[in-house]
Design a protein around this motif. Structure first.
Motif, short mmCIF file in Angstrom:
data_model
loop_
_atom_site.label_atom_id
_atom_site.label_comp_id
_atom_site.label_asym_id
_atom_site.label_seq_id
_atom_site.Cartn_x
_atom_site.Cartn_y
_atom_site.Cartn_z
N LYS A 17 0.50 -0.76 0.08
CA LYS A 17 0.05 -0.15 0.03
C LYS A 17 0.88 0.99 0.03
O LYS A 17 2.25 1.08 -0.72
N HIS B 120 -8.33 -3.69 -5.87
CA HIS B 120 -8.34 -3.37 -4.33
C HIS B 120 -9.12 -3.11 -3.61
O HIS B 120 -10.08 -1.46 -4.35
N GLU C 122 -10.91 -10.49 -0.79
CA GLU C 122 -10.42 -9.86 0.20
C GLU C 122 -12.13 -9.09 0.54
O GLU C 122 -12.11 -7.90 0.33
N ALA D 119 -13.02 -7.93 6.64
CA ALA D 119 -11.65 -8.21 7.35
C ALA D 119 -10.78 -7.29 7.07
O ALA D 119 -9.06 -7.74 7.80
N ILE D 120 -10.38 -6.16 5.93
CA ILE D 120 -8.75 -5.70 5.59
C ILE D 120 -8.60 -4.03 6.22
O ILE D 120 -9.10 -3.69 6.30
N GLY D 121 -7.27 -4.83 7.47
CA GLY D 121 -6.91 -4.06 8.11
C GLY D 121 -7.51 -3.49 9.30
O GLY D 121 -7.24 -2.10 9.83
N GLY E 286 -7.82 -10.20 3.93
CA GLY E 286 -8.32 -9.66 5.20
C GLY E 286 -6.91 -10.59 6.77
O GLY E 286 -7.63 -11.38 6.67
N SER E 287 -6.34 -9.25 6.98
CA SER E 287 -6.03 -9.46 8.20
C SER E 287 -5.24 -10.61 8.57
O SER E 287 -5.58 -11.16 9.80
N GLY F 192 -1.48 -7.63 4.11
CA GLY F 192 -1.60 -6.15 3.77
C GLY F 192 -0.54 -5.24 4.94
O GLY F 192 1.13 -5.68 5.16
N GLY F 193 -0.94 -5.21 6.04
CA GLY F 193 -0.14 -4.73 7.05
C GLY F 193 0.50 -6.20 7.69
O GLY F 193 2.23 -5.29 7.34
#
Ligand code: PGA
Length: 249
Positions: free
Chosen positions: A11, A94, A166, A170-172, A211-212, A233-234
């Protein structure tokens, strides 16, 4: 056998120096794996990422691109520009692009067509919002996202498409779909693909969950038969976490 993929979507994170540091650490610590490993740094650091990962197992993807090949589109990036620096994978659709930059199915369809015409592989993201899951419309939402942007493709086009389910909730958020929820949706996606394209195509398409995903839950999610890896992601921003996830496959 369809490929397994673990892809990190960085990101809008990591400047040049941080990109170099994360890639160096990742390459040093990368375990043996049969999965494809991919990273998607921000546009300005893609060329550096291609250089840093040259000769390694790690592939580089862009997080977005425009559907035109050139022209008066201030601030946009054309597919040919990505290819000219050695990037042939692109994430499209996304949920952050959909939510904050107004990207809808019709626009994404054009982007997918351009990516295919340019010989690029697309990681196509989609998934329902929380309200849609709560109201029970999540299967319909996912089916229509796929239908609107992808079901005009030919059978052979699907060799260049990776799906990434995704769920937006559940994303971030730290809230992950349970492995059972992921499997249920992935099986639905494969069944839907089968009904349109037949089982040979459906069985070959890689379907990622995103998602996480974290080192602590990756192995269980990836153990499900229709989950072929993850879009992270994270947890892709720290080499040890990303490697912990790769080890889960
Ligand atoms: P997350 O993001 O792992 O931070 O939830 C996933 C994604 O947006 O692809």
């Amino acid at each position: 056998m369809r490929s397994k993929i673990v892809a990190g979507n960085w990101k809008m994170n990591k400047n040049l120096e941080e990109t170099q540091a994360l890639l160096t650490e990742l390459l040093q610590k990368l375990p043996e794996t049969t999965a494809e490993v991919m990273v998607a740094p921000t546009f300005v650091n893609l060329a550096e990422a291609v250089k840093a990962t040259a000769g390694s197992k790690v592939e580089v993807a862009a997080q977005n691109m425009h559907f035109e090949e050139s022209g008066a589109f201030t601030g946009e990036i054309a597919p040919g520009m990505l290819k000219s620096i050695g990037v042939t994978n692109v994430i499209l659709g996304h949920s952050e692009r959909r939510a904050y930059f107004g990207e809808d199915d019709a626009l994404l369809k054009k982007k997918v067509d351009t990516a295919l015409a340019q010989g690029m592989r697309t990681i196509f993201c989609f998934g329902e919002e929380l309200e849609q899951r709560k109201s029970g419309s999540h299967f319909d939402v996912v089916e229509s996202q796929l239908k609107n942007a992808l079901f005009h493709l030919t059978e052979s086009d699907w060799k260049h498409i990776v799906l990434a389910y995704e769920p937006v909730w559940a994303i971030g958020t730290g809230e992950t779909a349970t492995p059972e929820q992921a499997q249920e949706m992935h099986a639905f996606i494969r069944k839907t693909l089968e009904s349109v394209y037949g089982s040979a195509v459906a069985e070959e398409v890689t379907i990622l969950y995103g998602g996480s995903v974290k080192p602590g839950n990756a192995a269980e999610i990836f153990s499900k038969p229709d989950v072929d890896g993850g879009l992270i992601g994270g947890a892709a921003l720290k080499a040890d976490d990303f490697i912990g996830i790769i080890n889960g496959i």
